[in-house]
Design a protein around this motif. Sequence first.
Motif, mmCIF file in Angstrom:
data_model
loop_
_atom_site.group_PDB
_atom_site.id
_atom_site.type_symbol
_atom_site.label_atom_id
_atom_site.label_comp_id
_atom_site.label_asym_id
_atom_site.label_seq_id
_atom_site.Cartn_x
_atom_site.Cartn_y
_atom_site.Cartn_z
ATOM 1 N N LEU A 133 0.839 -1.200 0.000
ATOM 2 C CA LEU A 133 0.000 0.000 0.000
ATOM 3 C C LEU A 133 0.876 1.252 0.000
ATOM 4 O O LEU A 133 0.623 2.189 -0.757
ATOM 5 N N VAL A 134 1.911 1.243 0.812
ATOM 6 C CA VAL A 134 2.826 2.393 0.885
ATOM 7 C C VAL A 134 3.572 2.553 -0.436
ATOM 8 O O VAL A 134 3.783 3.674 -0.904
ATOM 9 N N ALA A 135 3.952 1.447 -1.052
ATOM 10 C CA ALA A 135 4.675 1.519 -2.324
ATOM 11 C C ALA A 135 3.802 2.100 -3.435
ATOM 12 O O ALA A 135 4.288 2.821 -4.300
ATOM 13 N N SER A 136 2.504 1.798 -3.392
ATOM 14 C CA SER A 136 1.623 2.318 -4.446
ATOM 15 C C SER A 136 1.145 3.741 -4.159
ATOM 16 O O SER A 136 0.680 4.417 -5.064
ATOM 17 N N ARG A 137 1.254 4.167 -2.921
ATOM 18 C CA ARG A 137 0.853 5.530 -2.540
ATOM 19 C C ARG A 137 1.954 6.156 -1.695
ATOM 20 O O ARG A 137 1.897 6.132 -0.464
ATOM 21 N N PRO A 138 2.937 6.746 -2.317
ATOM 22 C CA PRO A 138 4.081 7.277 -1.558
ATOM 23 C C PRO A 138 3.739 8.473 -0.667
ATOM 24 O O PRO A 138 4.535 8.845 0.180
ATOM 25 N N ASN A 139 2.580 9.070 -0.833
ATOM 26 C CA ASN A 139 2.214 10.233 -0.024
ATOM 27 C C ASN A 139 1.563 9.860 1.300
ATOM 28 O O ASN A 139 1.111 10.738 2.032
ATOM 29 N N VAL A 140 1.495 8.583 1.624
ATOM 30 C CA VAL A 140 0.896 8.146 2.883
ATOM 31 C C VAL A 140 1.783 8.624 4.029
ATOM 32 O O VAL A 140 3.002 8.481 3.991
ATOM 33 N N SER A 141 1.157 9.176 5.052
ATOM 34 C CA SER A 141 1.931 9.727 6.167
ATOM 35 C C SER A 141 2.575 8.604 6.986
ATOM 36 O O SER A 141 1.998 7.541 7.157
ATOM 37 N N PRO A 142 3.763 8.877 7.497
ATOM 38 C CA PRO A 142 4.435 7.870 8.327
ATOM 39 C C PRO A 142 3.627 7.501 9.570
ATOM 40 O O PRO A 142 3.676 6.370 10.030
ATOM 41 N N ARG A 143 2.891 8.462 10.082
ATOM 42 C CA ARG A 143 2.069 8.191 11.264
ATOM 43 C C ARG A 143 0.970 7.176 10.937
ATOM 44 O O ARG A 143 0.693 6.271 11.728
ATOM 45 N N LEU A 144 0.351 7.316 9.769
ATOM 46 C CA LEU A 144 -0.669 6.366 9.351
ATOM 47 C C LEU A 144 -0.065 4.990 9.124
ATOM 48 O O LEU A 144 -0.634 3.977 9.537
#
Length: 170
Positions: free
Chosen positions: A24-35
Amino acid sequence: MSITVAALLVLCGLSESAGRVLPLVASRPNVSPRLVAGLMMTGTVVEATVMALWPVGAWAVADLLQPLVAPNAAPLPGAVGLAWTPASVAPLLLAAVLAFPLLGPFLHLLLVAGVGAGLAGSLAAASGLGWWTAAGCIAVAGIGLAATVEVVRRLIARIIAGARKREAIV
């Protein structure tokens, strides 16, 4: 449950969680580290709990099935007679690590089936059921737990998607 088994189950949960969150993180690099950290922690707790409940669920299925399969056998003791040991959890940890990069789903499935076969032997010895009946109990418990978690995951995803959709409208 020993501390070693608990630590191994938490590591298994962390690895399984990482295997689900990192794509999920790889496909959406704008995901916050906190999330990402929150998803990883939540996933770790859920996956480790599901793995810890697998023998308990199998024991409950065996308890329900024993009067039907072996009516003359002594009833199962009230306490769970099936528990994880470090030797039985170690292959599960390897399966979780293999699932982490999503490289080997078939190998992952084979290792989980091997762990289930080991649990089936322990369940058969502890309950007096035959090995195949015990393997069926292990399979029913594992599939039931996996299906329950998947339903909850999808329900939460729909709730989150619906909330985001309403947010976008307002």
